[in-house]
Design a protein around this motif. Structure first.
Motif, PDB file in Angstrom:
ATOM      1  N   LYS A  87      24.041   6.180   1.248  1.00  0.00           N
ATOM      2  CA  LYS A  87      23.242   4.966   1.430  1.00  0.00           C
ATOM      3  C   LYS A  87      21.768   5.328   1.336  1.00  0.00           C
ATOM      4  N   PHE A  88      21.061   4.679   0.421  1.00  0.00           N
ATOM      5  CA  PHE A  88      19.641   4.966   0.209  1.00  0.00           C
ATOM      6  C   PHE A  88      18.892   3.639   0.103  1.00  0.00           C
ATOM      7  N   ILE A  89      18.070   3.362   1.100  1.00  0.00           N
ATOM      8  CA  ILE A  89      17.261   2.140   1.146  1.00  0.00           C
ATOM      9  C   ILE A  89      15.799   2.561   1.122  1.00  0.00           C
ATOM     10  N   PHE A  90      14.993   1.916   0.282  1.00  0.00           N
ATOM     11  CA  PHE A  90      13.610   2.377   0.176  1.00  0.00           C
ATOM     12  C   PHE A  90      12.656   1.255  -0.220  1.00  0.00           C
ATOM     13  N   SER A  91      11.428   1.444   0.201  1.00  0.00           N
ATOM     14  CA  SER A  91      10.285   0.666  -0.271  1.00  0.00           C
ATOM     15  C   SER A  91       9.132   1.652  -0.354  1.00  0.00           C
ATOM     16  N   ILE A  92       8.684   1.940  -1.572  1.00  0.00           N
ATOM     17  CA  ILE A  92       7.672   2.972  -1.775  1.00  0.00           C
ATOM     18  C   ILE A  92       6.529   2.409  -2.614  1.00  0.00           C
ATOM     19  N   ASN A  93       5.355   2.363  -2.019  1.00  0.00           N
ATOM     20  CA  ASN A  93       4.134   2.020  -2.742  1.00  0.00           C
ATOM     21  C   ASN A  93       3.442   3.311  -3.160  1.00  0.00           C
ATOM     22  N   THR A  94       3.027   3.387  -4.413  1.00  0.00           N
ATOM     23  CA  THR A  94       2.225   4.517  -4.880  1.00  0.00           C
ATOM     24  C   THR A  94       0.882   3.991  -5.367  1.00  0.00           C
ATOM     25  N   ASP A  95      -0.197   4.510  -4.795  1.00  0.00           N
ATOM     26  CA  ASP A  95      -1.548   4.180  -5.245  1.00  0.00           C
ATOM     27  C   ASP A  95      -2.121   5.404  -5.952  1.00  0.00           C
ATOM     28  N   VAL A  96      -2.355   5.280  -7.251  1.00  0.00           N
ATOM     29  CA  VAL A  96      -2.906   6.386  -8.030  1.00  0.00           C
ATOM     30  C   VAL A  96      -4.368   6.078  -8.339  1.00  0.00           C
ATOM     31  N   PHE A  97      -5.259   6.881  -7.794  1.00  0.00           N
ATOM     32  CA  PHE A  97      -6.685   6.729  -8.058  1.00  0.00           C
ATOM     33  C   PHE A  97      -7.029   7.443  -9.357  1.00  0.00           C
ATOM     34  N   ILE A  98      -7.655   6.718 -10.265  1.00  0.00           N
ATOM     35  CA  ILE A  98      -7.955   7.255 -11.590  1.00  0.00           C
ATOM     36  C   ILE A  98      -9.384   7.789 -11.621  1.00  0.00           C
ATOM     37  N   GLU A  99      -9.498   9.077 -11.861  1.00  0.00           N
ATOM     38  CA  GLU A  99     -10.799   9.700 -12.075  1.00  0.00           C
ATOM     39  C   GLU A  99     -10.963  10.131 -13.524  1.00  0.00           C
ATOM     40  N   ASN A 100      -9.843  10.286 -14.223  1.00  0.00           N
ATOM     41  CA  ASN A 100      -9.841  10.706 -15.624  1.00  0.00           C
ATOM     42  C   ASN A 100      -9.491   9.510 -16.495  1.00  0.00           C
ATOM     43  N   ASN A 101     -10.406   9.111 -17.382  1.00  0.00           N
ATOM     44  CA  ASN A 101     -10.180   7.933 -18.223  1.00  0.00           C
ATOM     45  C   ASN A 101      -8.996   8.085 -19.170  1.00  0.00           C
ATOM     46  N   GLU A 102      -8.542   9.321 -19.407  1.00  0.00           N
ATOM     47  CA  GLU A 102      -7.481   9.550 -20.380  1.00  0.00           C
ATOM     48  C   GLU A 102      -6.084   9.439 -19.779  1.00  0.00           C
ATOM     49  N   MET A 103      -5.988   9.089 -18.521  1.00  0.00           N
ATOM     50  CA  MET A 103      -4.677   8.967 -17.893  1.00  0.00           C
ATOM     51  C   MET A 103      -3.878   7.832 -18.525  1.00  0.00           C
ATOM     52  N   ASP A 104      -2.626   8.093 -18.850  1.00  0.00           N
ATOM     53  CA  ASP A 104      -1.735   7.073 -19.389  1.00  0.00           C
ATOM     54  C   ASP A 104      -1.141   6.268 -18.239  1.00  0.00           C
ATOM     55  N   VAL A 105      -1.373   4.969 -18.267  1.00  0.00           N
ATOM     56  CA  VAL A 105      -0.851   4.092 -17.222  1.00  0.00           C
ATOM     57  C   VAL A 105       0.467   3.496 -17.698  1.00  0.00           C
ATOM     58  N   PRO A 106       1.562   3.738 -16.990  1.00  0.00           N
ATOM     59  CA  PRO A 106       2.858   3.201 -17.424  1.00  0.00           C
ATOM     60  C   PRO A 106       2.926   1.692 -17.241  1.00  0.00           C
TER      61      PRO A 106
ATOM     62  N   VAL B 297      -4.385   2.316  -9.785  1.00  0.00           N
ATOM     63  CA  VAL B 297      -3.174   1.715 -10.331  1.00  0.00           C
ATOM     64  C   VAL B 297      -2.099   1.812  -9.258  1.00  0.00           C
ATOM     65  N   LYS B 298      -1.490   0.682  -8.971  1.00  0.00           N
ATOM     66  CA  LYS B 298      -0.520   0.621  -7.884  1.00  0.00           C
ATOM     67  C   LYS B 298       0.864   0.321  -8.430  1.00  0.00           C
ATOM     68  N   SER B 299       1.838   0.952  -7.849  1.00  0.00           N
ATOM     69  CA  SER B 299       3.218   0.605  -8.162  1.00  0.00           C
ATOM     70  C   SER B 299       3.975   0.384  -6.864  1.00  0.00           C
ATOM     71  N   HIS B 300       4.981  -0.452  -6.947  1.00  0.00           N
ATOM     72  CA  HIS B 300       5.846  -0.696  -5.796  1.00  0.00           C
ATOM     73  C   HIS B 300       7.281  -0.688  -6.295  1.00  0.00           C
ATOM     74  N   ILE B 301       8.090   0.173  -5.724  1.00  0.00           N
ATOM     75  CA  ILE B 301       9.519   0.218  -6.038  1.00  0.00           C
ATOM     76  C   ILE B 301      10.279  -0.037  -4.747  1.00  0.00           C
ATOM     77  N   TYR B 302      11.327  -0.845  -4.824  1.00  0.00           N
ATOM     78  CA  TYR B 302      12.077  -1.148  -3.610  1.00  0.00           C
ATOM     79  C   TYR B 302      13.507  -1.538  -3.954  1.00  0.00           C
ATOM     80  N   SER B 303      14.398  -1.171  -3.056  1.00  0.00           N
ATOM     81  CA  SER B 303      15.808  -1.496  -3.228  1.00  0.00           C
ATOM     82  C   SER B 303      16.064  -2.926  -2.776  1.00  0.00           C
TER      83      SER B 303
END
Length: 287
Positions: free
Chosen positions: A54-73, A115-121
């Motif tokens: 059993k795996f229940i999750f809610s995960i927010n990821t906040d990625v701070f961009i300092e490099n303009n060349e970062m690929d944003v999914p 850039v923020k992402s949120h994944i949750y079951s």
């Protein structure tokens, strides 16, 4: 918020090889890095837990961009990373926020954006839903009692209608958005938060006080506590004379503001049932 997820959380999980049930509720901060997605969870967590059922999750990821060349999914990239893996039903989205003078969510001086992402079951099991933004993908969240909404793009009236429908039992709502609404002419659709007890607008533009405290815009039959800047309250109530905001203000039990003040004329008759009035710094709100 966790800044050292890879250093502390992952090694801890690797030691739990006999774990049968795992519940994760996290906000992870990274810089110029990847988001936590289905592939990373599988490679870093699931493969080390052969007994997990059993795996229940809610995960927010906040990625701070300092490099303009970062690929944003794209949101689709995050969602597709869960295909073919044993997660059950999952929802995810990605949200880009450029650095603006009004965006207090980006607090790293070097960061150009976040850039923020949120994944949750699903179904969503937690009582809190953090940092909801305009990229919200919908769904029903009947377990949520505490909701925070954060964005550097405005929340419009119709978006609040969606939120009220999707979070029908929310009791505590915090809005952090300093951008004014673009659509000032609200539709005839009345928004209702029938169970809302506490509304925190300490980091919100005046428009959101107008959105919630004018009884023709939003129905708040159970509102008891309000956290707001004194200037915003003074503006939306027209120096405590506005009849359109009197209904909710007259029923408040608690009023929490950012500074001490001398009660002006009409204040006491405007807040008839308020028995707790206190001041609090903006960086240390009461809720």
């Amino acid at each position: 918020m966790i800044h050292d997820y890879d250093k502390y959380i992952i090694p801890l999980l690797h030691r739990m090889i006999n774990l049968e049930e795992l519940i994760l509720f996290l906000t992870v901060i990274r810089t110029d890095s990847s988001f936590i997605d289905g592939t990373e969870l599988c490679d870093q967590v699931l493969v080390h837990m052969s007994q997990l059922n059993k795996f229940i999750f809610s995960i927010n990821t906040d990625v701070f961009i300092e490099n303009n060349e970062m690929d944003v999914p794209l949101s689709e990239d995050i969602q597709n990373s869960f295909i073919g893996k044993e997660y059950g039903q999952v929802r995810s989205y990605v949200h880009f926020e450029p650095k603006k003078p009004t965006n207090q969510n980006i607090d790293f001086e070097e960061a150009k954006a976040v850039v923020k992402s949120h994944i949750y079951s699903l179904p969503y099991q937690f009582e809190s839903f953090l940092d909801l933004n305009n990229s919200f993908q919908g769904g029903m969240f009947v377990n949520v009692r505490c909701l925070t909404m954060t964005d550097s793009y405005p929340f419009e009236h119709e978006f609040f209608k969606i939120i009220s429908d999707r979070f029908p039992l929310v009791k505590n709502l915090t809005i952090s958005n300093l951008e004014p609404q673009k659509n000032k002419q609200h539709s005839s659709t009345l928004i209702s938060f029938p169970h809302l007890n506490l509304l925190n607008l300490i980091d919100a533009h005046d428009d959101y006080a107008q959105q919630f405290l004018v009884d023709m815009n939003t129905h708040l039959p159970c509102l008891l506590d309000l956290c707001i800047l004194y200037e915003s309250l003074e503006t939306v109530t027209n120096n405590f004379t506005n009849g359109a905001t009197r209904l909710y203000c007259s029923k408040l039990k608690g009023l929490h503001m950012d500074k001490a003040f001398v009660r002006p004329k009409h204040f006491d008759e405007y807040f008839l049932e308020t028995n707790k009035i206190c001041s609090q710094t903006r960086n240390n709100p009461p809720f």
